[in-house]
Structures are given as C-alpha cells and as structure tokens.
Design an enzyme around this catalytic site. Sequence first.
Site, PDB file in Angstrom:
ATOM      1  N   GLN A  14      -5.345  -8.909  -2.368  1.00 47.89           N
ATOM      2  CA  GLN A  14      -5.421  -7.915  -1.276  1.00 47.89           C
ATOM      3  C   GLN A  14      -6.873  -7.626  -0.887  1.00 47.89           C
ATOM      4  O   GLN A  14      -7.158  -7.294   0.258  1.00 47.89           O
ATOM      5  CB  GLN A  14      -4.752  -6.594  -1.694  1.00 47.89           C
ATOM      6  CG  GLN A  14      -3.256  -6.640  -1.818  1.00 47.89           C
ATOM      7  CD  GLN A  14      -2.806  -6.967  -3.230  1.00 47.89           C
ATOM      8  OE1 GLN A  14      -3.528  -7.642  -3.974  1.00 47.89           O
ATOM      9  NE2 GLN A  14      -1.631  -6.529  -3.603  1.00 47.89           N
ATOM     10  N   GLY A  42       0.878  -1.171   0.000  1.00 46.09           N
ATOM     11  CA  GLY A  42       0.000   0.000   0.000  1.00 46.09           C
ATOM     12  C   GLY A  42       0.913   1.218   0.000  1.00 46.09           C
ATOM     13  O   GLY A  42       1.793   1.340   0.863  1.00 46.09           O
ATOM     14  N   ALA A  43       0.712   2.106  -0.979  1.00 46.50           N
ATOM     15  CA  ALA A  43       1.708   3.166  -1.201  1.00 46.50           C
ATOM     16  C   ALA A  43       2.011   4.023   0.035  1.00 46.50           C
ATOM     17  O   ALA A  43       3.192   4.222   0.365  1.00 46.50           O
ATOM     18  CB  ALA A  43       1.258   4.020  -2.385  1.00 46.50           C
ATOM     19  N   ASP A  87      -1.507   4.753  -6.243  1.00 47.23           N
ATOM     20  CA  ASP A  87      -0.069   4.768  -5.936  1.00 47.23           C
ATOM     21  C   ASP A  87       0.606   6.026  -6.450  1.00 47.23           C
ATOM     22  O   ASP A  87       1.644   6.435  -5.954  1.00 47.23           O
ATOM     23  CB  ASP A  87       0.601   3.527  -6.525  1.00 47.23           C
ATOM     24  CG  ASP A  87       0.068   2.305  -5.827  1.00 47.23           C
ATOM     25  OD1 ASP A  87      -1.055   1.888  -6.162  1.00 47.23           O
ATOM     26  OD2 ASP A  87       0.733   1.808  -4.898  1.00 47.23           O
ATOM     27  N   ASN A 138      -2.929   2.577 -10.199  1.00 49.60           N
ATOM     28  CA  ASN A 138      -3.397   1.803  -9.038  1.00 49.60           C
ATOM     29  C   ASN A 138      -3.315   0.319  -9.394  1.00 49.60           C
ATOM     30  O   ASN A 138      -2.957  -0.049 -10.518  1.00 49.60           O
ATOM     31  CB  ASN A 138      -4.827   2.202  -8.647  1.00 49.60           C
ATOM     32  CG  ASN A 138      -5.220   1.660  -7.280  1.00 49.60           C
ATOM     33  OD1 ASN A 138      -4.452   1.760  -6.325  1.00 49.60           O
ATOM     34  ND2 ASN A 138      -6.386   1.059  -7.176  1.00 49.60           N
ATOM     35  N   LYS A 139      -3.655  -0.503  -8.439  1.00 46.03           N
ATOM     36  CA  LYS A 139      -3.566  -1.960  -8.595  1.00 46.03           C
ATOM     37  C   LYS A 139      -4.148  -2.423  -9.932  1.00 46.03           C
ATOM     38  O   LYS A 139      -5.202  -1.939 -10.359  1.00 46.03           O
ATOM     39  CB  LYS A 139      -4.303  -2.604  -7.413  1.00 46.03           C
ATOM     40  CG  LYS A 139      -4.404  -4.104  -7.395  1.00 46.03           C
ATOM     41  CD  LYS A 139      -3.066  -4.797  -7.506  1.00 46.03           C
ATOM     42  CE  LYS A 139      -2.085  -4.364  -6.433  1.00 46.03           C
ATOM     43  NZ  LYS A 139      -0.681  -4.694  -6.782  1.00 46.03           N
TER      44      LYS A 139
HETATM   45  O1  MRU Z   1       0.668  -4.010  -4.469  1.00 49.03           O
HETATM   46  P1  MRU Z   1       0.033  -3.247  -3.362  1.00 49.03           P
HETATM   47  O2  MRU Z   1      -0.753  -4.093  -2.429  1.00 49.03           O
HETATM   48  O3  MRU Z   1       1.031  -2.359  -2.637  1.00 49.03           O
HETATM   49  O4  MRU Z   1      -0.999  -2.263  -4.100  1.00 49.03           O
HETATM   50  C1  MRU Z   1      -1.743  -1.363  -3.325  1.00 49.03           C
HETATM   51  C2  MRU Z   1      -2.658  -0.511  -4.120  1.00 49.03           C
HETATM   52  O5  MRU Z   1      -2.741  -0.595  -5.326  1.00 49.03           O
HETATM   53  C3  MRU Z   1      -3.438   0.532  -3.357  1.00 49.03           C
HETATM   54  O6  MRU Z   1      -4.684   0.758  -3.930  1.00 49.03           O
HETATM   55  C4  MRU Z   1      -2.630   1.843  -3.363  1.00 49.03           C
HETATM   56  O7  MRU Z   1      -1.332   1.619  -2.929  1.00 49.03           O
HETATM   57  C5  MRU Z   1      -3.265   2.875  -2.514  1.00 49.03           C
HETATM   58  S1  MRU Z   1      -3.218   2.477  -0.800  1.00 49.03           S
HETATM   59  C6  MRU Z   1      -3.883   3.778   0.047  1.00 49.03           C
END
Ligand code: MRU
Length: 357
Positions: free
Chosen positions: A195, A46-47, A236, A246-247
Amino acid sequence: MVKAVEWVDEKVIMLDQSKLPLEITFIECTDYRQVAEGIRKLWIRGAPAIGIAAAMGIALGAQDIRAENFDGFMEGLEPIFNEMLSTRPTGVNIRWAIDRIKSVMIKSRNESVDGLKELLIAEAKKILEDDIEVNKAIGRWGTELIKDGSTILTHCNAGALATGGYGTATAPMLVAREQGKRFDVIVDETRPVLQGARLTVWELMQEGIPVTLITDSTAGALMKNGEIDLTIVGTDRIVRNGDVANKIGTYTLAVLCKEHKIPFYVAAPISSIDFSIATGKDIPIEERGPKEVTHVSGRGGSIQIAPDGVRVRNPAFDVTPARYVTAIITEKGVFRPMDLKRLMDTDADIEEFRLKP
Ligand code: MRU
C-alpha cells in the site's frame, strides 16, 4: 483529490485500489454483496473508507428490502449488517457505521419504510462528508507537530484513498503544505500488498509533496543515521488503554522510534477508538491468504517469488502498545494515548489534557 468511494445514481462507485497505480478503474456496485466483496478483496481498503463503503453498501441493500413496517425493515437489514461485519475484522469502522445507522433508524422509527430507505442513503453520504471534515481537523492539529524542514516517515496508506478524502496520517502533511512548510516524506513499501509503494507514493506525488520510497527493512538504518524526524501512521482501531492496531510492521517502527527517540504519532478520528475493548490483546487480527506473501503483483500480473508449498503467516495488522505511542492526533486535539479514556467522560475538560506542541 482522489475519491475512494462515492454514491452516484443509486450505485456505490469504488476506485479499484488493487490495480493502482498502474490502472485507474472504477467498479460500479449495484448489490451490497458486491460492496462486501470489494472490501474483502481490497478494491477498497483503509479503515475509514471501509466504514463508508459498508454504510453505502447497507443503503444499497436496504433498497431491496420488502417490509411492511419498522420492525420488518430492521429484520431485513440484519443479514446485510452481518455480511459487512464478516468482511474485515480488525478495523472498528464497520461496527461504528452500523451503530450510527441503527441509531438514526431508531430515532426515525415512525417513518414509512420508503422514508427509512431514503434516510439510509442520506446517512451513508453524511458519513462520507463528516469523515472529510474530521480529517481536515486532524490535519489542523497535526500540522503543529511538523517543523519546517522535517522528514516524516509513514507506513501503509492512511491517505485520501483510505478515507472519505484528505486522509488521517496525510492530513497534517496536506495542511503543513498549505501553510508553506517544507518537508519530505519517506514511505515504507508495506509488504505484502504494498500500500505504501502503490498508493501513498502515488497520492503524495499527485499532491506535489516530495516523497521517497524505501523497503520496509530500511527504516531502522535511516533512523540511526538521523534521517527521520517523526513518524505518522493511521490506525484501524485504538482501544481504551491507548494500544493501537495498524498495518503489519507498525509495531516494529514504533519500537525503532522509541530506540532512536523519534516521536511516533498515530492520526485517527475519535470514531476509531473502541471504548468497549480494554487492551490491544483483544483486538481481532485479520489473517489473510498465503498468496499475498508468496507472490507479488505488478505490470505483467502476479508473479510467484517463493517455493510451492511453503508455510506462510500473513497477519494483516499488528498491535502497538500505548507506551510506544507519543501521541494520538484526533479531530479534537493531540492526546497522550493513556488520556484517551478521559474523552469518554462528558464532564472532562479536554483543554486540560490536550497536548501543546
Ligand atoms: O489492509 P489495509 O490496506 O486496509 O490497511 C490499512 C491500514 O492499516 C491503515 O493504516 C489504517 O486503516 C488507517 S487508514 C486511515
């Protein structure tokens, strides 16, 4: 509320998210390389949480720097910064945390080396505290978009686990719940690392928020049936023209939302906006290993589901063009993505381009 990362007794403590929700285990990091490993291996993810962990890792690594003066100390920090930056490239948060740390160091250049080390710890803790406050503000703006009785779709995990606490996409839900609104949340499982299924569902259930888990390919059918009123995701990195990383799978959802005239919101702190990049095509996209796709993990460990030797693509993120994003929910208000660059302009009257619900 669950804490993803903390600074306790000169150590960085992280909840091992790769094992959730089946096991709740904490990892004690006493070396900055361990923190970097935790970021790479998704013990913490999570960023915003990654940015906080990196800041704490830098503070940890700094304690071992032997330097006589400010310049020597800054030189010692450089390899630690680089190690953190090499972990996960898509989120802007590690870069942002390093810039914030550097500016504190430069302002305090007349301090002793021991003094600088203490300041680094204090700054890392402050980054975490500030993140929680920013998320609460995102929640206060975002709740205006949640009508009583609505059903919200979310993807991946942009909750407390992905931040210092409270989450970004989940913050409007938490505030709406505090205000007594009734609503349902539908969560995409979010392959390959799940996730959504493992983390968001777990978090929302702990908060007592009604939640339904779906496979990633179900969202379109539910939209067509009128079962989703709005989508809120995290990000992110947002760039100057409002494109959003984003993801993986977020882009697909945004396109589906446009087709079905469902508002698609991105919740993010202003610090996630990278004003140095003009458009989404320049956002670096992390490619992860094939095993995340050919295997699934759960009780009983990792299970292979695809034939040996299959060719795999595994981009961890995608970019949603600004035209698919209804609005960005920030700590300063809700804005159209194309208006974000006006936030850079210190003379801009924010009120003038803040969206009214
Ligand atoms: O690969 P991850 O689990 O780090 O990906 C996380 C995401 O894509 C979240 O949506 C993003 O980091 C925002 S978290 C507030």
